[in-house]
Design a protein around this motif. Structure first.
Motif, PDB file in Angstrom:
ATOM      1  N   UNK A 120       0.774  -0.979   0.038  1.00  0.00           N
ATOM      2  CA  UNK A 120      -0.105   0.125  -0.097  1.00  0.00           C
ATOM      3  C   UNK A 120       0.954   1.203  -0.005  1.00  0.00           C
ATOM      4  N   UNK A 121       2.310   1.324   0.537  1.00  0.00           N
ATOM      5  CA  UNK A 121       3.341   2.328   0.458  1.00  0.00           C
ATOM      6  C   UNK A 121       3.713   2.723  -1.189  1.00  0.00           C
ATOM      7  N   UNK A 122       3.383   3.776  -1.598  1.00  0.00           N
ATOM      8  CA  UNK A 122       3.815   3.918  -2.921  1.00  0.00           C
ATOM      9  C   UNK A 122       5.320   4.272  -2.915  1.00  0.00           C
ATOM     10  N   UNK A 123       5.918   4.064  -3.519  1.00  0.00           N
ATOM     11  CA  UNK A 123       8.062   3.656  -4.256  1.00  0.00           C
ATOM     12  C   UNK A 123       7.840   4.178  -5.093  1.00  0.00           C
ATOM     13  N   UNK A 124       8.740   5.823  -5.422  1.00  0.00           N
ATOM     14  CA  UNK A 124       9.047   6.664  -6.025  1.00  0.00           C
ATOM     15  C   UNK A 124      10.609   6.398  -6.253  1.00  0.00           C
ATOM     16  N   UNK A 125      11.040   6.462  -7.483  1.00  0.00           N
ATOM     17  CA  UNK A 125      12.496   6.370  -7.414  1.00  0.00           C
ATOM     18  C   UNK A 125      12.813   8.082  -9.126  1.00  0.00           C
ATOM     19  N   UNK A 126      13.756   9.033  -8.702  1.00  0.00           N
ATOM     20  CA  UNK A 126      13.736   9.345  -9.442  1.00  0.00           C
ATOM     21  C   UNK A 126      15.342   9.601  -9.008  1.00  0.00           C
ATOM     22  N   UNK A 127      16.011  10.214 -10.232  1.00  0.00           N
ATOM     23  CA  UNK A 127      17.369  10.201 -10.615  1.00  0.00           C
ATOM     24  C   UNK A 127      18.013  11.976 -11.690  1.00  0.00           C
ATOM     25  N   UNK A 128      19.011  12.121 -11.124  1.00  0.00           N
ATOM     26  CA  UNK A 128      19.164  13.204 -11.755  1.00  0.00           C
ATOM     27  C   UNK A 128      20.455  13.062 -12.555  1.00  0.00           C
ATOM     28  N   UNK A 129      21.346  13.194 -13.654  1.00  0.00           N
ATOM     29  CA  UNK A 129      22.650  12.784 -14.150  1.00  0.00           C
ATOM     30  C   UNK A 129      23.282  11.655 -14.120  1.00  0.00           C
ATOM     31  N   UNK A 130      21.834  10.419 -14.072  1.00  0.00           N
ATOM     32  CA  UNK A 130      22.298   9.086 -13.764  1.00  0.00           C
ATOM     33  C   UNK A 130      22.937   8.644 -14.582  1.00  0.00           C
ATOM     34  N   UNK A 131      23.782   7.580 -13.913  1.00  0.00           N
ATOM     35  CA  UNK A 131      25.173   6.494 -14.072  1.00  0.00           C
ATOM     36  C   UNK A 131      24.196   5.472 -15.172  1.00  0.00           C
ATOM     37  N   UNK A 132      24.672   5.081 -15.821  1.00  0.00           N
ATOM     38  CA  UNK A 132      24.697   3.682 -15.624  1.00  0.00           C
ATOM     39  C   UNK A 132      24.526   1.969 -14.825  1.00  0.00           C
ATOM     40  N   UNK A 133      23.391   1.734 -13.947  1.00  0.00           N
ATOM     41  CA  UNK A 133      24.057   0.845 -13.392  1.00  0.00           C
ATOM     42  C   UNK A 133      24.310  -0.396 -13.296  1.00  0.00           C
ATOM     43  N   UNK A 134      23.500  -1.092 -14.335  1.00  0.00           N
ATOM     44  CA  UNK A 134      24.200  -2.779 -14.243  1.00  0.00           C
ATOM     45  C   UNK A 134      23.407  -2.646 -15.770  1.00  0.00           C
ATOM     46  N   UNK A 135      23.710  -4.859 -16.338  1.00  0.00           N
ATOM     47  CA  UNK A 135      23.508  -4.970 -16.829  1.00  0.00           C
ATOM     48  C   UNK A 135      21.811  -4.884 -17.779  1.00  0.00           C
ATOM     49  N   UNK A 136      21.535  -5.034 -18.401  1.00  0.00           N
ATOM     50  CA  UNK A 136      20.541  -5.339 -19.397  1.00  0.00           C
ATOM     51  C   UNK A 136      19.584  -6.256 -18.505  1.00  0.00           C
ATOM     52  N   UNK A 137      19.423  -6.997 -17.637  1.00  0.00           N
ATOM     53  CA  UNK A 137      18.611  -7.509 -16.922  1.00  0.00           C
ATOM     54  C   UNK A 137      18.425  -7.106 -15.790  1.00  0.00           C
ATOM     55  N   UNK A 138      19.947  -5.833 -15.158  1.00  0.00           N
ATOM     56  CA  UNK A 138      19.300  -5.219 -14.467  1.00  0.00           C
ATOM     57  C   UNK A 138      18.045  -3.955 -14.586  1.00  0.00           C
ATOM     58  N   UNK A 139      18.113  -3.344 -15.579  1.00  0.00           N
ATOM     59  CA  UNK A 139      17.398  -2.665 -16.176  1.00  0.00           C
ATOM     60  C   UNK A 139      15.950  -3.089 -16.734  1.00  0.00           C
ATOM     61  N   UNK A 140      15.944  -4.318 -17.287  1.00  0.00           N
ATOM     62  CA  UNK A 140      14.803  -5.085 -16.638  1.00  0.00           C
ATOM     63  C   UNK A 140      14.254  -4.337 -15.870  1.00  0.00           C
ATOM     64  N   UNK A 141      15.030  -5.349 -14.839  1.00  0.00           N
ATOM     65  CA  UNK A 141      14.159  -5.198 -13.436  1.00  0.00           C
ATOM     66  C   UNK A 141      13.382  -4.450 -12.502  1.00  0.00           C
TER      67      UNK A 141
END
Length: 312
Positions: free
Chosen positions: A203-224
């Motif tokens: 029931x708790x809404x979690x939002x994630x917002x970034x600025x100047x975000x570098x790539x953090x992982x592989x394709x599977x991480x992006x898909x996750x």
């Protein structure tokens, strides 16, 4: 991050081959969907508050604890500080605050301090390693790998941060958590957001917002991130940070990019798909503007210690 990028950009632009594979990204598949314009009012409605919280994270720990960090603090209005952690060095600062304007918690991570070598070392450990499935058991067997330095940095504060969020939700009755950050802080925000989302009541809404975000992982991480978290991030013109580490080393961006086209602070586009070459992925490290990384992004918001009282 800025120090590493600055060194790379000193290489003469006359070189015909990409540096360590750091080209515009045309060497492998990327999204090429058409961009659509976004009005400033829409950008402000979804990104202004997270940007303001992310900016505060660069100020000194004491000024955040006392909520005396000058304009970065006062611009947020009646906000209550709850908890902080980190040492603004090897362990970047994070803080948790209660925002009564919508009865939410804000979790913000400090970005790279280009003057602090310990902070920079978190960025340059850019090999891919397996995601810690102990923290994310549902990801076991999915082949998810993340940036080594980012995961190590995330692990240093994850337990205390999560405990603080759970305590804050209980004490305030908040039903929303906003996780944000700039640069390294944005990369940490994606991991923190994933951890919080799997740990709190649905029931708790979690939002994630970034600025100047570098790539953090592989394709599977992006898909996750796309399927289980949902990340929105803003990139600014020819900022080189969002295009490192390179896709030639196996790194990949998730969806959710909003790109600033020029320095008017008025021209924004939505970038559909992952690593859309019509946005920051189409940039080259042979033609960059490092100053775009700090900003301003919009509403004259820039990131770094310079916005804090006495630059602290």
């Amino acid at each position: 991050m800025l120090a590493l990028i600055s060194l790379l950009t000193l290489v003469p632009s006359t070189l015909s081959a990409p540096i360590f594979g750091l080209s515009s990204g045309s060497d492998d598949a990327a999204a090429t969907g058409a961009t659509t314009s976004i009005a400033l009012a829409d950008v402000q409605s979804s990104l202004l508050r997270p940007a303001q919280f992310a900016r505060v994270a660069y100020c000194s720990s004491k000024s955040i604890t006392d909520w005396t960090c000058g304009e970065p603090c006062t611009s947020l209005g009646n906000v209550t500080f709850l908890q902080s952690g980190g040492d603004q060095g090897l362990i970047p600062l994070y803080y948790i605050a209660h925002d009564p304007s919508d009865n939410s918690l804000a979790v913000a991570h400090e970005g790279t301090d280009s003057k602090n070598i310990l902070s920079i070392l978190n960025d340059v450990k850019f090999g891919l390693v397996d995601l810690n499935v102990t923290r994310f058991p549902d990801t076991a067997g999915k082949g998810i790998q993340v940036h080594s330095g980012f995961q190590q940095t995330f692990e240093r504060t994850a337990d205390g941060l999560l405990a603080g969020v759970m305590k804050g939700l209980a004490s305030t009755g908040a039903k929303k958590v906003t996780v944000t950050g700039h640069s390294l802080g944005a990369a940490l925000a994606t991991m923190t957001g994933a951890l919080i989302k799997k740990s709190v009541d649905p029931s708790v809404e979690v939002t994630v917002t970034g600025f100047g975000l570098p790539r953090g992982g592989n394709q599977a991480w992006a898909d996750f991130l796309d399927s289980d978290v949902g990340v929105q991030y803003m990139t600014n013109q020819n900022d080189p940070v969002p295009i490192v580490p390179p896709r030639s080393l196996g790194f990949h961006h998730s969806s959710g990019e909003v790109h600033i086209v020029d320095d008017t602070q008025q021209d924004f586009v939505d970038c559909p798909g992952q690593d859309n070459e019509n946005c920051s992925t189409g940039n080259s490290l042979l033609k960059v503007d490092v100053t775009n990384h700090k900003g301003p992004y919009f509403n004259d918001i820039s990131f770094g210690r310079s916005a804090c009282p006495d630059g602290q």
